[in-house]
Design a protein around this motif. Structure first.
Motif, PDB file in Angstrom:
ATOM      1  N   LEU A  90       0.754  -1.288  -0.062  1.00 33.74           N
ATOM      2  CA  LEU A  90       0.047   0.112   0.180  1.00 33.74           C
ATOM      3  C   LEU A  90       0.945   1.182  -0.084  1.00 33.74           C
ATOM      4  CD1 LEU A  90      -3.274   0.567   1.964  1.00 33.74           C
ATOM      5  CD2 LEU A  90      -1.735   2.312   1.692  1.00 33.74           C
ATOM      6  N   PRO A  91       1.856   1.458   0.833  1.00 26.21           N
ATOM      7  CA  PRO A  91       2.696   2.718   0.914  1.00 26.21           C
ATOM      8  C   PRO A  91       3.293   2.893  -0.297  1.00 26.21           C
ATOM      9  CG  PRO A  91       2.986   1.451   2.962  1.00 26.21           C
ATOM     10  CD  PRO A  91       2.333   0.472   1.978  1.00 26.21           C
ATOM     11  N   ARG A  92       3.985   1.760  -1.144  1.00 28.53           N
ATOM     12  CA  ARG A  92       4.878   2.113  -2.272  1.00 28.53           C
ATOM     13  C   ARG A  92       3.809   2.341  -3.509  1.00 28.53           C
ATOM     14  NH1 ARG A  92       9.132   1.510  -5.371  1.00 28.53           N
ATOM     15  NH2 ARG A  92       8.776   0.292  -7.452  1.00 28.53           N
ATOM     16  N   THR A  93       2.655   1.524  -3.740  1.00 34.85           N
ATOM     17  CA  THR A  93       1.543   1.902  -4.605  1.00 34.85           C
ATOM     18  C   THR A  93       1.000   3.318  -4.476  1.00 34.85           C
ATOM     19  OG1 THR A  93       0.007   0.611  -3.528  1.00 34.85           O
ATOM     20  CG2 THR A  93       1.330  -0.406  -5.449  1.00 34.85           C
ATOM     21  N   ARG A  94       0.947   3.746  -3.357  1.00 36.22           N
ATOM     22  CA  ARG A  94       0.355   5.085  -3.092  1.00 36.22           C
ATOM     23  C   ARG A  94       1.299   6.298  -3.697  1.00 36.22           C
ATOM     24  NH1 ARG A  94      -4.126   6.055  -3.755  1.00 36.22           N
ATOM     25  NH2 ARG A  94      -3.477   7.856  -4.696  1.00 36.22           N
ATOM     26  N   MET A  95       2.551   5.779  -3.314  1.00 34.26           N
ATOM     27  CA  MET A  95       3.593   6.755  -3.774  1.00 34.26           C
ATOM     28  C   MET A  95       3.769   6.885  -5.338  1.00 34.26           C
ATOM     29  SD  MET A  95       7.017   6.637  -5.173  1.00 34.26           S
ATOM     30  CE  MET A  95       7.886   5.255  -4.524  1.00 34.26           C
ATOM     31  N   VAL A  96       3.638   5.853  -5.529  1.00 34.71           N
ATOM     32  CA  VAL A  96       3.617   5.836  -7.248  1.00 34.71           C
ATOM     33  C   VAL A  96       2.470   6.414  -7.916  1.00 34.71           C
ATOM     34  CG1 VAL A  96       3.912   4.151  -9.452  1.00 34.71           C
ATOM     35  CG2 VAL A  96       5.197   3.729  -7.131  1.00 34.71           C
ATOM     36  N   ALA A  97       1.350   6.189  -7.499  1.00 37.07           N
ATOM     37  CA  ALA A  97       0.080   6.654  -7.895  1.00 37.07           C
ATOM     38  C   ALA A  97       0.279   8.120  -8.090  1.00 37.07           C
ATOM     39  CB  ALA A  97      -1.205   6.108  -7.345  1.00 37.07           C
ATOM     40  N   ASN A  98       0.496   8.802  -6.847  1.00 36.56           N
ATOM     41  CA  ASN A  98       0.534  10.242  -6.552  1.00 36.56           C
ATOM     42  C   ASN A  98       1.906  10.471  -7.365  1.00 36.56           C
ATOM     43  OD1 ASN A  98      -1.351  10.117  -4.556  1.00 36.56           O
ATOM     44  ND2 ASN A  98       0.008  10.038  -2.840  1.00 36.56           N
ATOM     45  N   GLY A  99       2.777   9.980  -7.742  1.00 36.95           N
ATOM     46  CA  GLY A  99       3.795  10.357  -8.688  1.00 36.95           C
ATOM     47  C   GLY A  99       3.281  10.486 -10.078  1.00 36.95           C
ATOM     48  N   SER A 100       2.455   9.491 -10.211  1.00 33.43           N
ATOM     49  CA  SER A 100       1.957   9.222 -11.717  1.00 33.43           C
ATOM     50  C   SER A 100       1.165  10.685 -11.845  1.00 33.43           C
ATOM     51  CB  SER A 100       1.233   8.198 -12.013  1.00 33.43           C
ATOM     52  OG  SER A 100       2.180   7.007 -11.883  1.00 33.43           O
ATOM     53  N   TYR A 101       0.193  11.016 -11.010  1.00 29.83           N
ATOM     54  CA  TYR A 101      -0.409  12.125 -11.079  1.00 29.83           C
ATOM     55  C   TYR A 101       0.028  13.171 -11.221  1.00 29.83           C
ATOM     56  CZ  TYR A 101      -4.783  14.857 -10.641  1.00 29.83           C
ATOM     57  OH  TYR A 101      -5.903  15.924 -11.005  1.00 29.83           O
ATOM     58  N   ARG A 102       0.973  13.574 -10.599  1.00 33.82           N
ATOM     59  CA  ARG A 102       1.759  14.739 -10.488  1.00 33.82           C
ATOM     60  C   ARG A 102       2.397  15.054 -12.028  1.00 33.82           C
ATOM     61  NH1 ARG A 102       3.438  13.375  -5.311  1.00 33.82           N
ATOM     62  NH2 ARG A 102       5.424  12.477  -5.998  1.00 33.82           N
ATOM     63  N   ALA A 103       2.933  13.770 -12.695  1.00 38.31           N
ATOM     64  CA  ALA A 103       3.555  13.816 -13.974  1.00 38.31           C
ATOM     65  C   ALA A 103       2.547  14.031 -14.670  1.00 38.31           C
ATOM     66  CB  ALA A 103       4.179  12.373 -14.083  1.00 38.31           C
ATOM     67  N   THR A 104       1.155  13.651 -14.573  1.00 39.41           N
ATOM     68  CA  THR A 104       0.261  13.949 -15.476  1.00 39.41           C
ATOM     69  C   THR A 104      -0.052  15.486 -15.358  1.00 39.41           C
ATOM     70  OG1 THR A 104      -0.844  11.726 -15.158  1.00 39.41           O
ATOM     71  CG2 THR A 104      -2.355  13.669 -15.733  1.00 39.41           C
ATOM     72  N   ARG A 105       0.113  16.014 -14.442  1.00 38.14           N
ATOM     73  CA  ARG A 105      -0.312  17.513 -14.444  1.00 38.14           C
ATOM     74  C   ARG A 105       0.796  18.238 -15.029  1.00 38.14           C
ATOM     75  NH1 ARG A 105      -5.275  18.126 -13.960  1.00 38.14           N
ATOM     76  NH2 ARG A 105      -5.009  20.355 -13.464  1.00 38.14           N
ATOM     77  N   LEU A 106       2.090  17.757 -14.595  1.00 44.21           N
ATOM     78  CA  LEU A 106       3.030  18.766 -15.108  1.00 44.21           C
ATOM     79  C   LEU A 106       3.161  18.582 -16.555  1.00 44.21           C
ATOM     80  CD1 LEU A 106       5.860  19.961 -14.456  1.00 44.21           C
ATOM     81  CD2 LEU A 106       6.763  17.719 -14.508  1.00 44.21           C
ATOM     82  N   SER A 107       3.175  17.393 -17.539  1.00 45.02           N
ATOM     83  CA  SER A 107       2.985  17.423 -18.767  1.00 45.02           C
ATOM     84  C   SER A 107       1.571  17.658 -19.292  1.00 45.02           C
ATOM     85  CB  SER A 107       3.212  15.729 -18.989  1.00 45.02           C
ATOM     86  OG  SER A 107       2.194  15.081 -18.671  1.00 45.02           O
ATOM     87  N   GLY A 108       0.659  17.955 -18.618  1.00 45.65           N
ATOM     88  CA  GLY A 108      -0.568  18.355 -18.980  1.00 45.65           C
ATOM     89  C   GLY A 108      -1.028  19.932 -18.925  1.00 45.65           C
TER      90      GLY A 108
END
Length: 390
Positions: free
Chosen positions: A333-351
Motif C-alpha cells: 500500500l505505501p509503495r503503490t500510493r507513492m507511485v500513484a501520486n507521482g504518476s498524477y503529478r507527472a500527468t499535471r506537469l505534462s498536461g
C-alpha cells in the motif's frame, strides 16, 4: 493437498499472480469473464523494477527478449526541438536493466503459456465474494456456480466488483481530467525507420513514440478533455490534434486505420483503500490502485503486487493455514500510493495549459538536462531500483 487460489481477472496482474502462486505450489483457477483471451491493448512498458519482479518467477530473461529502449531519447517540443535528450543506456547502467517495450498481447501470451490447461476458465464472471477469515475459507459466487478458496485474488480491473463489495465506503476511481489514445503503427518509411523513443509535450497534449522489436512503433497520446467524449474517427481526431507536430508523428498517425486506435478516459484511485486485503481476499493492480499512465508504471506495479503476494501467501501446503495478507497490505500500500501520486503529478506537469507555466516548466527541464544530466535517473531511483522479497 495444495491450497487453492482463485484469481478473478486474466490481465497482466492476474496472470502474473497465477504463475507466481503455482511456482509456490498453489492450485490456481483463473476466472475471466471475457469469452477468450483476445489480443487486446497496444504496447506495454516494463521498467527495471518489473523485470526484477519477473526474474523472481523465472520470466525475466524471456521478457528481456522483447524490445529494449535503446539509443538516445527524451522530451521534445511540438516543433521538434529537444527539451532534454539523453543516452538511454544510462538506465541499464544504473538499475541493471533497461526499459522494455512489448506488445501487451505478447506479454499476456507469455504468461498464459506458463499455465497448464484447465487453470484458465474464460466466459466465467465473478458476481460476489464472501471474504472468509482465518478459520473459514472464502467463497466466490460466479456465473458458473460457487467456488471455495483458501485465497482469492481480485485482479478484476479498475471497475472491480470485488473491491466495491469489500470496501463499499471507498469512493472508487476518479476521472483525472485527461483522455488517452494508443495504437501500434506498422513498420515503414513513415514510421519505424525514423522513430526515436521520445515524448513530446505541447499545450496540455502529449504524444509518445516507442519503437518495438518488430519494427513497429507503439504510440500513445493524451489531452485534457471532458469525460466520455468520443469521435467517429479517432485517427482523424489524432490527426487534427497532432498532425502538425514534428516528424515522424504525422506519418505514424497517417499509417493507421481508425479501428486500430484505442481511446480511453483516464481514471485513477485518488483516495487509497484502507487496505489491500480483507479476510482471504487480496486486491492487486488497477483494482487496488489504478493510476494515470504518465510514469508508465501501471503494469509494473501489478506485476510487483503479484510477486509480493505469492511471497507472503507462503507455499501451497499445508492446506489448513490462512495466508498472511496483512503483510501484503503492509508491503504494497505505501509503495503503490507513492507511485500513484507521482504518476498524477507527472500527468499535471505534462498536461499544463498555461503558456507562462509551460515556459517556466520547459526552462527548468532544459536547465536540469544541461547542468544535472544525471538528475532524471536519480529521480527514478524509488521506482526502478525496487527488488522483490526473497
Amino acid at each position: 493437498m495444495s491450497r487453492h487460489a482463485i484469481v478473478a481477472g486474466a490481465g497482466i496482474g492476474g496472470l502474473t499472480a497465477a504463475v507466481a502462486l503455482r511456482r509456490r505450489g498453489w492450485d490456481v483457477t483463473i476466472l475471466e469473464r471475457a469469452p477468450a483471451l483476445e489480443p487486446v491493448g497496444a504496447g506495454l512498458g516494463l521498467g527495471p523494477n518489473a523485470l526484477h519482479a519477473l526474474d523472481a518467477i523465472g520470466l525475466g530473461d524471456e521478457v528481456r527478449r522483447f524490445s529494449a529502449i535503446q539509443g538516445h531519447g527524451g522530451l521534445r517540443r511540438p516543433g521538434g526541438g529537444w527539451l532534454v535528450r539523453t543516452d538511454l543506456g544510462g538506465l541499464a547502467t544504473r538499475f541493471g536493466d533497461p526499459q522494455v517495450v512489448a506488445l501487451r498481447a505478447d506479454v499476456v501470451d507469455l504468461l498464459a503459456g506458463r499455465l497448464p490447461a484447465g487453470v484458465l476458465r474464460t466466459g466465467v464472471a465473478v458476481t460476489g465474494v464472501d471474504a472468509g477469515d482465518a478459520d473459514r475459507r472464502a467463497r466466490v459466487a460466479t456465473s458458473a456456480g460457487d467456488l471455495d478458496a483458501d485465497l482469492v485474488v481480485a485482479a478484476d480491473g479498475i471497475g472491480s466488483r470485488i473491491r466495491a463489495a469489500l470496501f463499499p465506503d471507498s469512493p472508487g476511481p476518479r476521472y483525472s481530467g485527461f483522455t488517452t489514445w494508443r495504437f501500434v503503427a506498422p513498420a515503414g518509411p513513415a514510421g519505424a525507420g525514423r522513430a526515436e523513443p521520445a515524448e513530446t509535450w505541447g499545450r496540455g497534449e502529449v504524444f509518445g513514440v516507442l519503437p518495438l522489436a518488430s519494427g513497429q512503433v507503439y504510440c500513445y497520446a493524451s489531452a485534457p478533455a471532458p469525460a466520455g467524449v468520443r469521435h467517429d474517427d479517432e485517427a482523424a481526431e489524432l490527426k487534427r490534434r497532432f498532425g502538425r507536430w514534428h516528424d515522424p508523428i504525422p506519418g505514424l498517425i497517417g499509417a493507421i486505420s481508425p479501428d486500430r486506435v484505442l481511446h480511453d478516459d483516464v481514471y485513477w484511485m485518488a483516495e487509497s483503500l484502507p487496505a489491500y486485503h480483507r479476510g482471504r481476499v487480496a486486491i492487486l493492480g488497477d483494482a487496488a490502485h489504478a493510476m494515470t499512465p504518465h510514469l508508465g508504471q501501471g503494469a509494473c506495479q501489478a506485476i510487483e503486487d503479484a510477486v509480493v503476494l505469492a511471497s507472503v501467501a507462503g507455499p501451497g501446503t499445508p492446506a489448513e493455514t490462512a495466508p498472511d495478507l496483512a503483510a501484503y497490505t503492509t508491503a504494497r500500500l505505501p509503495r503503490t500510493r507513492m507511485v500513484a501520486n507521482g504518476s498524477y503529478r507527472a500527468t499535471r506537469l505534462s498536461g499544463m495549459t498555461s503558456p507562462a507555466a509551460i515556459a517556466l516548466r520547459n526552462t527548468g527541464i532544459r536547465l536540469a538536462g544541461r547542468l544535472a544530466p544525471r538528475l532524471m535517473l536519480r529521480q527514478m531511483d524509488p521506482l526502478a531500483s525496487w527488488t522483490p522479497p526473497l
